[in-house]
Design an enzyme around this catalytic site. Structure first.
Site, PDB file in Angstrom:
ATOM      1  N   HIS A   1      -5.342  -5.231 -11.788  1.00 56.05           N
ATOM      2  CA  HIS A   1      -4.856  -5.703 -10.925  1.00 56.05           C
ATOM      3  C   HIS A   1      -6.264  -6.173 -10.687  1.00 56.05           C
ATOM      4  CE1 HIS A   1      -5.619  -3.189  -8.144  1.00 56.05           C
ATOM      5  NE2 HIS A   1      -5.404  -1.691  -9.021  1.00 56.05           N
TER       6      HIS A   1
ATOM      7  N   GLU B   1      -0.895  -5.218  -6.507  1.00 60.44           N
ATOM      8  CA  GLU B   1      -0.121  -3.804  -6.795  1.00 60.44           C
ATOM      9  C   GLU B   1      -0.528  -2.927  -6.596  1.00 60.44           C
ATOM     10  OE1 GLU B   1      -1.092   0.412  -8.948  1.00 60.44           O
ATOM     11  OE2 GLU B   1      -2.403  -0.320  -7.376  1.00 60.44           O
ATOM     12  N   GLU B   2      -1.794  -3.384  -5.621  1.00 56.32           N
ATOM     13  CA  GLU B   2      -1.518  -2.413  -4.259  1.00 56.32           C
ATOM     14  C   GLU B   2      -0.420  -3.008  -2.844  1.00 56.32           C
ATOM     15  OE1 GLU B   2      -3.197   0.041  -4.154  1.00 56.32           O
ATOM     16  OE2 GLU B   2      -6.188  -0.678  -5.085  1.00 56.32           O
TER      17      GLU B   2
ATOM     18  N   HIS C   1     -10.161   3.021  -2.534  1.00 54.23           N
ATOM     19  CA  HIS C   1      -9.927   3.204  -0.974  1.00 54.23           C
ATOM     20  C   HIS C   1     -10.377   3.598  -0.124  1.00 54.23           C
ATOM     21  CE1 HIS C   1      -5.520   2.499  -2.508  1.00 54.23           C
ATOM     22  NE2 HIS C   1      -5.850   2.267  -3.824  1.00 54.23           N
TER      23      HIS C   1
ATOM     24  N   ASP D   1     -11.627   0.036  -8.512  1.00 52.15           N
ATOM     25  CA  ASP D   1     -10.277   0.176  -8.149  1.00 52.15           C
ATOM     26  C   ASP D   1     -10.157  -1.084  -7.752  1.00 52.15           C
ATOM     27  OD1 ASP D   1      -7.042   0.247  -8.251  1.00 52.15           O
ATOM     28  OD2 ASP D   1      -7.038   1.830  -6.453  1.00 52.15           O
TER      29      ASP D   1
ATOM     30  N   ASP E   1      -6.212  -7.105  -7.409  1.00 49.65           N
ATOM     31  CA  ASP E   1      -5.981  -7.239  -5.651  1.00 49.65           C
ATOM     32  C   ASP E   1      -6.770  -6.622  -4.804  1.00 49.65           C
ATOM     33  OD1 ASP E   1      -3.935  -5.753  -7.017  1.00 49.65           O
ATOM     34  OD2 ASP E   1      -3.008  -5.813  -5.279  1.00 49.65           O
TER      35      ASP E   1
HETATM   36 ZN   LIG Z   1      -5.520   0.857  -8.496  1.00 50.24          ZN
END
Ligand SMILES: [Zn+2]
Length: 380
Positions: free
Chosen positions: A76, A137-138, A349, A107, A78
Protein backbone atom coordinates in the site's frame (compact mmCIF):
# COMPACT_ATOMS: atom_id res chain seq x y z
CA UNK A 1 19.34 8.94 -14.28
CA UNK A 2 17.07 6.04 -15.12
CA UNK A 3 19.60 3.42 -14.03
CA UNK A 4 19.84 5.14 -10.70
CA UNK A 5 16.05 5.26 -10.42
CA UNK A 6 15.63 1.49 -10.76
CA UNK A 7 18.59 0.24 -8.75
CA UNK A 8 19.03 2.73 -5.91
CA UNK A 9 16.52 1.66 -3.28
CA UNK A 10 17.00 4.77 -1.15
CA UNK A 11 16.37 7.00 -4.14
CA UNK A 12 13.19 5.05 -4.94
CA UNK A 13 11.97 5.20 -1.34
CA UNK A 14 12.62 8.95 -1.22
CA UNK A 15 10.55 9.51 -4.34
CA UNK A 16 7.57 7.72 -2.76
CA UNK A 17 7.92 9.29 0.70
CA UNK A 18 8.03 12.76 -0.86
CA UNK A 19 4.43 12.29 -2.06
CA UNK A 20 2.08 13.07 0.83
CA UNK A 21 -0.38 10.18 0.69
CA UNK A 22 -2.41 10.08 3.90
CA UNK A 23 -5.07 7.39 3.63
CA UNK A 24 -7.17 7.18 1.46
CA UNK A 25 -4.57 8.04 -1.18
CA UNK A 26 -4.89 9.04 -4.83
CA UNK A 27 -2.84 10.94 -7.39
CA UNK A 28 0.75 12.04 -6.96
CA UNK A 29 2.13 8.98 -5.19
CA UNK A 30 0.61 6.76 -7.91
CA UNK A 31 2.05 9.04 -10.61
CA UNK A 32 5.46 8.49 -8.99
CA UNK A 33 4.90 4.72 -8.80
CA UNK A 34 3.86 4.55 -12.45
CA UNK A 35 6.91 6.59 -13.49
CA UNK A 36 9.13 4.14 -11.58
CA UNK A 37 7.53 0.98 -13.01
CA UNK A 38 6.95 1.95 -16.65
CA UNK A 39 10.66 1.88 -17.67
CA UNK A 40 10.87 -1.68 -16.23
CA UNK A 41 8.45 -2.97 -18.86
CA UNK A 42 5.32 -3.14 -16.72
CA UNK A 43 1.83 -2.75 -18.11
CA UNK A 44 0.14 -0.50 -15.59
CA UNK A 45 -3.56 -0.17 -14.80
CA UNK A 46 -4.81 2.48 -12.39
CA UNK A 47 -8.33 3.14 -11.23
CA UNK A 48 -10.07 5.19 -8.57
CA UNK A 49 -12.85 3.62 -6.50
CA UNK A 50 -15.29 4.85 -3.88
CA UNK A 51 -16.43 8.19 -2.55
CA UNK A 52 -16.00 10.15 0.68
CA UNK A 53 -15.63 9.40 3.53
CA UNK A 54 -13.90 6.05 2.82
CA UNK A 55 -12.75 7.06 -0.66
CA UNK A 56 -11.86 8.04 -3.23
CA UNK A 57 -9.09 5.43 -3.26
CA UNK A 58 -6.60 4.89 -6.06
CA UNK A 59 -5.37 1.38 -6.87
CA UNK A 60 -2.65 0.21 -9.21
CA UNK A 61 -2.08 -3.16 -10.84
CA UNK A 62 1.18 -3.61 -12.75
CA UNK A 63 2.25 -6.76 -14.53
CA UNK A 64 5.02 -7.89 -16.84
CA UNK A 65 6.49 -11.06 -18.30
CA UNK A 66 5.00 -14.45 -18.92
CA UNK A 67 5.79 -18.03 -18.06
CA UNK A 68 4.48 -20.88 -16.02
CA UNK A 69 4.83 -19.05 -12.70
CA UNK A 70 3.15 -15.82 -11.64
CA UNK A 71 4.58 -14.06 -8.61
CA UNK A 72 2.74 -11.13 -7.03
CA UNK A 73 3.88 -8.51 -4.55
CA UNK A 74 1.19 -6.63 -2.63
CA UNK A 75 1.47 -3.39 -0.75
CA UNK A 76 0.00 0.00 0.00
CA UNK A 77 1.11 3.54 -0.82
CA UNK A 78 -1.21 5.22 1.69
CA UNK A 79 0.17 6.17 5.09
CA UNK A 80 -1.24 7.16 8.46
CA UNK A 81 -1.26 10.92 9.25
CA UNK A 82 2.10 12.42 10.27
CA UNK A 83 1.06 13.67 13.70
CA UNK A 84 2.71 16.67 15.37
CA UNK A 85 6.26 16.70 16.72
CA UNK A 86 8.53 15.37 13.96
CA UNK A 87 12.19 16.39 14.15
CA UNK A 88 12.11 17.11 10.42
CA UNK A 89 9.18 17.07 8.02
CA UNK A 90 7.23 13.82 7.61
CA UNK A 91 6.94 14.18 3.84
CA UNK A 92 10.42 15.52 3.09
CA UNK A 93 12.61 12.39 3.19
CA UNK A 94 15.74 13.02 5.19
CA UNK A 95 18.88 10.86 5.62
CA UNK A 96 20.66 11.14 8.97
CA UNK A 97 23.13 8.70 10.57
CA UNK A 98 22.32 5.80 8.26
CA UNK A 99 18.58 6.22 8.63
CA UNK A 100 16.02 7.42 6.11
CA UNK A 101 13.28 9.38 7.85
CA UNK A 102 9.78 10.01 6.55
CA UNK A 103 6.19 8.83 6.99
CA UNK A 104 5.91 5.48 5.22
CA UNK A 105 9.65 4.72 5.39
CA UNK A 106 8.86 1.31 6.93
CA UNK A 107 5.07 1.06 6.46
CA UNK A 108 5.48 0.54 3.60
CA UNK A 109 7.01 2.68 0.90
CA UNK A 110 10.47 1.39 1.85
CA UNK A 111 9.54 -2.21 1.10
CA UNK A 112 7.78 -1.27 -2.16
CA UNK A 113 11.00 0.50 -3.19
CA UNK A 114 12.99 -2.59 -2.18
CA UNK A 115 10.78 -4.85 -4.27
CA UNK A 116 11.13 -2.63 -7.35
CA UNK A 117 14.91 -2.48 -6.91
CA UNK A 118 14.95 -6.27 -6.48
CA UNK A 119 13.25 -7.05 -9.77
CA UNK A 120 15.20 -4.48 -11.80
CA UNK A 121 17.68 -7.08 -13.04
CA UNK A 122 15.37 -10.10 -13.24
CA UNK A 123 14.83 -10.87 -16.93
CA UNK A 124 11.27 -10.58 -18.24
CA UNK A 125 11.27 -14.17 -19.50
CA UNK A 126 12.00 -15.50 -16.00
CA UNK A 127 8.26 -15.49 -15.30
CA UNK A 128 5.34 -13.20 -14.69
CA UNK A 129 5.64 -10.57 -11.94
CA UNK A 130 2.77 -8.38 -10.75
CA UNK A 131 2.41 -5.59 -8.21
CA UNK A 132 -0.91 -5.18 -6.42
CA UNK A 133 -0.74 -1.70 -4.88
CA UNK A 134 -3.57 0.03 -3.05
CA UNK A 135 -4.13 3.51 -1.62
CA UNK A 136 -6.29 2.25 1.23
CA UNK A 137 -4.80 -0.24 3.64
CA UNK A 138 -4.52 2.05 6.67
CA UNK A 139 -8.16 3.16 6.41
CA UNK A 140 -11.30 1.02 6.28
CA UNK A 141 -9.88 -0.87 3.25
CA UNK A 142 -13.29 -0.95 1.58
CA UNK A 143 -12.20 0.31 -1.85
CA UNK A 144 -8.61 -0.91 -1.76
CA UNK A 145 -7.36 -4.45 -2.12
CA UNK A 146 -10.91 -5.80 -2.43
CA UNK A 147 -11.46 -3.58 -5.50
CA UNK A 148 -8.11 -4.73 -6.89
CA UNK A 149 -9.20 -8.34 -6.44
CA UNK A 150 -12.39 -7.63 -8.39
CA UNK A 151 -10.27 -6.01 -11.09
CA UNK A 152 -8.11 -9.15 -11.24
CA UNK A 153 -11.07 -11.54 -11.13
CA UNK A 154 -12.70 -9.79 -14.12
CA UNK A 155 -9.50 -10.44 -16.08
CA UNK A 156 -8.96 -13.98 -14.74
CA UNK A 157 -5.66 -12.91 -13.20
CA UNK A 158 -4.64 -15.39 -10.47
CA UNK A 159 -1.06 -15.28 -9.14
CA UNK A 160 0.52 -18.51 -7.89
CA UNK A 161 2.12 -16.88 -4.87
CA UNK A 162 1.79 -13.52 -3.18
CA UNK A 163 4.26 -11.75 -0.91
CA UNK A 164 2.88 -8.88 1.15
CA UNK A 165 5.59 -6.39 2.09
CA UNK A 166 4.20 -5.30 5.46
CA UNK A 167 6.81 -4.53 8.13
CA UNK A 168 6.85 -7.86 9.97
CA UNK A 169 10.37 -7.81 11.43
CA UNK A 170 10.58 -6.89 15.10
CA UNK A 171 14.03 -6.47 16.65
CA UNK A 172 16.20 -7.17 13.65
CA UNK A 173 15.50 -7.48 9.92
CA UNK A 174 14.43 -11.06 9.26
CA UNK A 175 13.42 -12.18 12.75
CA UNK A 176 9.74 -12.60 11.88
CA UNK A 177 7.53 -13.37 8.89
CA UNK A 178 3.78 -13.87 8.97
CA UNK A 179 2.11 -16.96 7.57
CA UNK A 180 -1.31 -16.03 8.86
CA UNK A 181 -3.34 -13.50 10.76
CA UNK A 182 -6.21 -13.76 13.16
CA UNK A 183 -9.68 -12.62 12.21
CA UNK A 184 -11.46 -9.75 13.90
CA UNK A 185 -15.10 -9.05 14.72
CA UNK A 186 -16.68 -6.20 16.70
CA UNK A 187 -20.13 -6.49 18.28
CA UNK A 188 -22.55 -4.15 20.00
CA UNK A 189 -25.04 -5.68 22.46
CA UNK A 190 -28.09 -3.69 23.50
CA UNK A 191 -30.64 -4.59 26.16
CA UNK A 192 -33.79 -2.50 26.22
CA UNK A 193 -35.93 -2.27 29.37
CA UNK A 194 -38.53 0.16 30.65
CA UNK A 195 -37.41 3.38 32.31
CA UNK A 196 -38.97 4.22 35.68
CA UNK A 197 -38.61 5.54 39.24
CA UNK A 198 -36.31 3.48 41.49
CA UNK A 199 -38.98 3.64 44.22
CA UNK A 200 -41.54 2.01 41.92
CA UNK A 201 -39.55 -0.88 40.35
CA UNK A 202 -42.73 -2.83 39.58
CA UNK A 203 -43.50 -0.14 37.00
CA UNK A 204 -40.07 -0.44 35.35
CA UNK A 205 -37.80 -3.06 33.82
CA UNK A 206 -34.11 -2.62 34.55
CA UNK A 207 -31.91 -3.73 31.61
CA UNK A 208 -28.64 -3.68 33.62
CA UNK A 209 -28.97 -7.07 35.39
CA UNK A 210 -29.84 -8.69 32.06
CA UNK A 211 -26.83 -7.11 30.34
CA UNK A 212 -24.63 -8.26 33.24
CA UNK A 213 -25.99 -11.80 32.87
CA UNK A 214 -25.08 -11.76 29.18
CA UNK A 215 -21.59 -10.46 29.88
CA UNK A 216 -20.93 -12.98 32.64
CA UNK A 217 -22.02 -15.86 30.40
CA UNK A 218 -19.78 -14.60 27.59
CA UNK A 219 -16.91 -14.18 30.03
CA UNK A 220 -17.07 -17.92 30.76
CA UNK A 221 -16.89 -18.96 27.10
CA UNK A 222 -13.57 -20.53 26.16
CA UNK A 223 -13.37 -20.21 22.39
CA UNK A 224 -10.44 -22.62 21.90
CA UNK A 225 -6.99 -23.45 23.26
CA UNK A 226 -5.07 -22.20 20.26
CA UNK A 227 -3.69 -24.31 17.40
CA UNK A 228 -0.23 -25.28 16.17
CA UNK A 229 0.03 -21.91 14.46
CA UNK A 230 -2.38 -19.63 16.30
CA UNK A 231 -2.71 -18.40 19.85
CA UNK A 232 -6.10 -18.94 21.53
CA UNK A 233 -8.96 -16.78 20.29
CA UNK A 234 -10.02 -14.13 22.76
CA UNK A 235 -13.12 -12.16 23.49
CA UNK A 236 -12.66 -8.77 25.15
CA UNK A 237 -15.43 -6.56 26.44
CA UNK A 238 -14.38 -3.06 25.41
CA UNK A 239 -17.24 -0.87 26.66
CA UNK A 240 -20.27 -0.85 28.96
CA UNK A 241 -22.64 2.08 28.64
CA UNK A 242 -25.79 3.04 30.50
CA UNK A 243 -25.41 6.81 30.44
CA UNK A 244 -27.76 7.32 33.37
CA UNK A 245 -27.30 10.74 34.98
CA UNK A 246 -29.94 10.40 37.68
CA UNK A 247 -29.68 8.42 40.93
CA UNK A 248 -33.41 7.81 41.16
CA UNK A 249 -34.14 6.60 37.64
CA UNK A 250 -34.12 3.00 36.42
CA UNK A 251 -32.56 3.34 32.96
CA UNK A 252 -34.38 2.23 29.84
CA UNK A 253 -31.37 0.87 27.98
CA UNK A 254 -27.91 -0.59 28.59
CA UNK A 255 -25.33 -1.57 26.04
CA UNK A 256 -21.92 -3.19 25.76
CA UNK A 257 -19.30 -3.51 23.06
CA UNK A 258 -16.93 -6.40 22.55
CA UNK A 259 -14.17 -7.38 20.20
CA UNK A 260 -13.04 -10.90 19.32
CA UNK A 261 -9.70 -11.75 17.71
CA UNK A 262 -10.02 -15.30 16.47
CA UNK A 263 -8.03 -18.07 14.85
CA UNK A 264 -8.95 -20.44 12.01
CA UNK A 265 -11.11 -22.59 14.29
CA UNK A 266 -13.84 -19.96 13.85
CA UNK A 267 -15.55 -17.75 11.33
CA UNK A 268 -16.78 -14.22 12.00
CA UNK A 269 -20.40 -15.21 11.30
CA UNK A 270 -20.19 -18.25 13.57
CA UNK A 271 -19.01 -16.08 16.47
CA UNK A 272 -21.79 -13.56 15.86
CA UNK A 273 -24.33 -16.41 16.00
CA UNK A 274 -22.82 -17.64 19.28
CA UNK A 275 -22.96 -14.19 20.94
CA UNK A 276 -26.44 -13.55 19.57
CA UNK A 277 -27.76 -16.82 21.03
CA UNK A 278 -26.47 -15.83 24.49
CA UNK A 279 -27.78 -12.27 24.21
CA UNK A 280 -31.22 -13.33 23.03
CA UNK A 281 -31.71 -15.58 26.07
CA UNK A 282 -31.71 -12.36 28.11
CA UNK A 283 -33.61 -10.22 25.64
CA UNK A 284 -30.54 -8.54 24.14
CA UNK A 285 -29.90 -7.70 20.50
CA UNK A 286 -26.54 -7.81 18.66
CA UNK A 287 -25.12 -5.71 15.83
CA UNK A 288 -21.84 -6.93 14.38
CA UNK A 289 -19.15 -6.03 11.88
CA UNK A 290 -16.71 -8.73 10.79
CA UNK A 291 -13.60 -6.78 9.79
CA UNK A 292 -11.59 -9.79 8.73
CA UNK A 293 -11.60 -13.57 8.61
CA UNK A 294 -8.44 -15.39 9.71
CA UNK A 295 -6.07 -16.84 7.16
CA UNK A 296 -3.24 -19.34 7.31
CA UNK A 297 -0.71 -20.34 4.67
CA UNK A 298 0.56 -23.55 6.25
CA UNK A 299 4.35 -23.81 6.24
CA UNK A 300 5.50 -25.30 2.93
CA UNK A 301 7.61 -24.57 -0.14
CA UNK A 302 6.75 -20.87 -0.28
CA UNK A 303 7.52 -20.10 3.35
CA UNK A 304 10.68 -22.21 3.05
CA UNK A 305 11.93 -20.11 0.12
CA UNK A 306 11.32 -16.92 2.05
CA UNK A 307 12.94 -18.21 5.23
CA UNK A 308 15.98 -19.43 3.27
CA UNK A 309 16.41 -16.07 1.51
CA UNK A 310 16.20 -14.25 4.83
CA UNK A 311 18.80 -16.49 6.45
CA UNK A 312 21.17 -16.35 3.47
CA UNK A 313 21.20 -12.54 3.53
CA UNK A 314 20.93 -11.74 7.23
CA UNK A 315 22.02 -14.90 9.05
CA UNK A 316 18.76 -14.70 11.00
CA UNK A 317 16.22 -17.52 11.18
CA UNK A 318 12.74 -16.05 10.96
CA UNK A 319 9.94 -17.01 13.31
CA UNK A 320 6.78 -18.05 11.41
CA UNK A 321 4.13 -16.03 13.19
CA UNK A 322 0.40 -15.31 13.01
CA UNK A 323 0.46 -12.48 15.56
CA UNK A 324 -0.66 -8.89 15.21
CA UNK A 325 -3.65 -7.12 13.74
CA UNK A 326 -5.35 -7.73 10.42
CA UNK A 327 -3.71 -6.89 7.09
CA UNK A 328 -4.71 -6.97 3.43
CA UNK A 329 -3.39 -10.53 3.30
CA UNK A 330 -6.84 -11.48 4.65
CA UNK A 331 -8.26 -10.67 1.20
CA UNK A 332 -5.35 -11.88 -0.95
CA UNK A 333 -5.25 -15.27 0.76
CA UNK A 334 -8.43 -16.13 -1.15
CA UNK A 335 -6.36 -16.08 -4.37
CA UNK A 336 -3.23 -18.05 -3.54
CA UNK A 337 -0.72 -18.78 -0.76
CA UNK A 338 0.23 -15.50 0.93
CA UNK A 339 3.16 -14.74 3.20
CA UNK A 340 4.08 -11.37 4.68
CA UNK A 341 7.63 -10.21 5.12
CA UNK A 342 9.18 -6.78 5.39
CA UNK A 343 11.12 -4.22 7.40
CA UNK A 344 11.46 -3.74 11.14
CA UNK A 345 8.23 -2.31 12.49
CA UNK A 346 9.58 -0.45 15.54
CA UNK A 347 8.79 3.04 14.23
CA UNK A 348 5.69 2.37 12.12
CA UNK A 349 2.85 4.85 12.69
CA UNK A 350 5.12 6.78 15.11
CA UNK A 351 6.69 10.25 14.98
CA UNK A 352 10.08 10.21 13.21
CA UNK A 353 9.31 6.95 11.36
CA UNK A 354 12.64 5.80 9.93
CA UNK A 355 14.30 2.87 8.21
CA UNK A 356 17.95 1.79 8.40
CA UNK A 357 19.38 2.23 4.90
CA UNK A 358 21.38 -0.98 5.43
CA UNK A 359 18.07 -2.80 6.07
CA UNK A 360 16.59 -1.40 2.86
CA UNK A 361 19.59 -2.70 0.93
CA UNK A 362 19.43 -6.11 2.60
CA UNK A 363 15.70 -6.31 1.88
CA UNK A 364 16.39 -5.75 -1.84
CA UNK A 365 18.67 -8.79 -1.81
CA UNK A 366 16.16 -10.90 0.16
CA UNK A 367 13.30 -10.01 -2.18
CA UNK A 368 15.50 -10.69 -5.23
CA UNK A 369 16.28 -14.20 -3.99
CA UNK A 370 12.63 -14.87 -3.12
CA UNK A 371 11.37 -13.82 -6.57
CA UNK A 372 14.05 -15.79 -8.41
CA UNK A 373 13.37 -18.96 -6.42
CA UNK A 374 9.58 -18.58 -6.51
CA UNK A 375 9.62 -18.21 -10.31
CA UNK A 376 11.71 -21.40 -10.54
CA UNK A 377 9.25 -23.41 -8.43
CA UNK A 378 7.57 -26.21 -10.38
CA UNK A 379 4.06 -25.19 -11.46
CA UNK A 380 0.95 -26.76 -10.00
ZN1 LIG B 1 1.19 -1.26 6.34
Amino acid sequence: METKAVTDVTHLARQLIACESVTPATGAVFDAMEAILAPLGFTISRFVAGEAPDGPVENLFATRGSGSRHFAFAGHLDVVPAGKGWTGSAFEPDERDGLLYGRGAVDMKGSIAAFVAAIGDIPEDAGRISLIITGDEEGPAVFGTRALMEFMAERSIVPDLCLVGEPTSVNTLGDMMKIGRRGSVNMWITVTGTQGHVAYPHNADNPIPRLCAIMSELEKVRLDNGTDWFQASNLEVTDLTVGNEAHNVIPGEASARLSIRFNDRHTGDGLVRMVRSVAELHGGTVEAIVSGEPFLTPPGDFSAIIAAAITEVTGVEPELSTSGGTSDARFLSKLCPVVEFGLRNATMHKLDEAVEIADLEALVEIYRRIVRKALEMPAG
